[in-house]
Each structure stands twice: as structure tokens, then as C-alpha cells.
Design an enzyme around this catalytic site. Structure first.
Site, PDB file in Angstrom:
ATOM      1  CG  ASP A  70      -1.914  -1.053   1.138  1.00 17.55           C
ATOM      2  OD1 ASP A  70      -2.666  -1.342  -0.011  1.00 17.55           O
ATOM      3  OD2 ASP A  70      -3.084  -1.607   2.151  1.00 17.55           O
ATOM      4  CG  HIS A  97      -4.592  -3.471   5.493  1.00 24.15           C
ATOM      5  ND1 HIS A  97      -4.999  -4.709   5.389  1.00 24.15           N
ATOM      6  CD2 HIS A  97      -3.881  -2.788   4.341  1.00 24.15           C
ATOM      7  CE1 HIS A  97      -4.849  -4.999   3.721  1.00 24.15           C
ATOM      8  NE2 HIS A  97      -5.017  -3.984   3.023  1.00 24.15           N
TER       9      HIS A  97
END
Length: 134
Positions: A70, A97
């Protein structure tokens, strides 16, 4: 990269939560005409699934999302090296997350990057890419 929109290679990040990975892979298959002319960046597992399903596509798999993928996508956004972010999220499952997800969507907004979190909005981005190449 050529200045002509018909020759443009779109740089697209494709990301999906676990429960949405197969949906994203199927959706890419429905839009292979566009993605055949794109440079795709994808987090680890999703990138592997895309490469297995569509070996002719230009997919660059990054790290798994929770292991830094990410953030790698976020860096591409900050460096203005993407033309779109497609992130199929699963709003009904807990997201360990979640902070990373929020960071990506925030960066896409800050950098005015076209982004989609569902197939219907992703279809609009792909339609724009397809129309621009006519």
C-alpha cells in the site's frame, strides 16, 4: 510515452481486499482491451492472481498490502506516476490495515488522481480510458 491520447500507456494501480480479489480479476478480464494497453501496478497477491490469469498483461506486482505494498502504491501516487487507482474494497469485512487504505484514498484525493472503490466507479474510469484511445 507519446503525446497522442491514442498512444498513451495508462499507468493504473489495481488493489483488492481479500474478499474482492476474484471480483477484481474477473473485472480486469472484462476490460482486457483497455488493460492490454496499460502498465499495471498491483499489491502482492492481487498482482500474482492477475499475472496467472492474464500473463500477457504488463503487471508489476509490489509487496503485499500489509507488508508495504500500500505504501509503494502511495509513493507512486506522490511521484505522480499513476493515472488511476482502482481499489476494490470490502466494506463488510474488518480491515486490519484500514489505516493504509485510508492513506491511499487520501493521497488519491490530494493528488487529484481518479480513483474507484467499486466496479461501477471503476467502469467509469475504464470508459474514459477507452474513449480517450479512440
Amino acid at each position: 510515452m507519446s503525446n497522442s491520447s491514442s498512444d498513451k500507456i495508462y499507468r493504473v494501480a489495481l488493489v483488492a481486499h481479500d474478499a474482492q480479489k476474484s471480483r477484481l480479476v474477473d473485472w480486469v478480464g472484462e476490460n482486457q482491451d483497455v488493460f492490454a494497453k496499460a502498465a499495471i501496478f498491483s499489491t502482492g497477491t492481487t498482482g500474482g492472481l492477475l499475472l496467472t490469469s492474464y500473463p500477457d498483461l504488463a503487471v508489476t506486482p509490489l509487496k503485499s498490502g500489509p507488508l508495504g505494498g500500500d505504501q509503494q502504491i502511495g509513493a507512486l501516487i506522490c511521484e505522480e506516476k499513476l493515472d488511476a487507482l482502482i481499489f476494490f474494497t470490502d466494506p463488510l469485512s474488518p480491515m486490519p490495515h484500514d489505516v493504509d487504505v485510508k492513506a491511499l484514498t487520501r493521497l488519491a484525493t490530494v493528488y487529484d488522481l481518479p480513483s474507484a472503490c467499486s466496479p461501477s466507479t471503476a467502469n467509469l474510469i475504464v470508459r474514459a480510458m477507452r474513449d480517450a484511445s479512440l
